[in-house]
Enzyme design. Structure first.
Site, mmCIF file in Angstrom:
data_model
loop_
_atom_site.group_PDB
_atom_site.id
_atom_site.type_symbol
_atom_site.label_atom_id
_atom_site.label_comp_id
_atom_site.label_asym_id
_atom_site.label_seq_id
_atom_site.Cartn_x
_atom_site.Cartn_y
_atom_site.Cartn_z
ATOM 1 N N HIS A 100 84.216 64.990 48.066
ATOM 2 C CA HIS A 100 84.679 65.680 49.278
ATOM 3 C C HIS A 100 86.196 65.622 49.369
ATOM 4 C CE1 HIS A 100 80.619 64.297 51.136
ATOM 5 N NE2 HIS A 100 80.520 65.590 50.895
ATOM 6 N N ARG A 112 79.150 71.596 42.854
ATOM 7 C CA ARG A 112 79.210 70.628 41.747
ATOM 8 C C ARG A 112 78.544 71.168 40.499
ATOM 9 N NH1 ARG A 112 76.556 66.188 45.417
ATOM 10 N NH2 ARG A 112 75.467 68.124 45.854
#
Ligand code: PNS
Length: 173
Positions: A29, A102
């Site tokens: 993050h 991701r």
């Protein structure tokens, strides 16, 4: 469908909302926040205050952790929201939703969410940043599991919040 070339491109500030559960904030993050803050004029990290989902960290803990971790980024604000993300974006005057991807496994649900949001509020564009390779395996879900099993997650979370996370590990033991 609107012709994208027909409308003049207005010069405007890029105000981005980076929404998520952040339970807890991870290095992945943080990478998206740091890179997003270089792209956007203003980046609002918006924590979903979800009463249905059982979170490990309270909303106040998550706000404090993200504030600590982003203290050096002046154009980053931390906030929480309830209800629809697009309504929150409208209320904050944000024109962009920022999300990280991701792996291909993230793509399907992210695409669906972006398309639903676009249908509800076409003025809000979703921008995706590909996760940095070194963080692409990190997930809050697994970090949370390691914490609840008493493990060390220092390698997965920003150093600014490592102590708070350790305290939670002690608390849950
Ligand atoms: O970190 P997460 O859990 O992947 O974040 C998911 C989040 C908070 C971005 C998403 O659940 C969300 O936007 N929820 C708000 C409610 C909403 O707008 N739902 C419709 C999206 S299609």
């Amino acid at each position: 469908m609107r012709d994208p070339l027909a409308a003049p491109v207005p010069k405007r500030r890029l105000i981005a909302v980076y929404p998520g559960s952040f339970d807890p904030l991870t290095n992945g993050h943080m990478d998206v926040i740091a890179r997003g803050s270089r792209l956007a004029d203003q980046l609002i990290v918006a924590i979903l205050s979800n009463t249905q989902k059982q979170a490990l960290f309270t909303l106040d803990e998550r706000i404090a952790m993200i504030r600590d971790a982003t203290a050096a980024l002046p154009n980053v604000q931390v906030d929480s929201f309830t209800g629809l993300l697009v309504d929150y974006a409208a209320q904050r005057g944000a024109n962009v939703v920022l999300r990280g991807i991701r792996a291909i496994s993230d793509y399907e649900s992210e695409l669906q969410m972006a398309l639903m949001n676009r249908k509800m509020r076409p003025e809000t564009e979703t921008i995706f940043l590909m996760a940095a390779e070194e963080y692409s395996f990190i997930s809050s879900r697994m970090v949370k599991e390691i914490i609840t099993l008493g493990g060390d997650v220092a390698a997965f979370v920003p150093s600014a919040i490592a102590e708070r996370v350790r305290a939670k590990v002690r608390e849950t033991k």
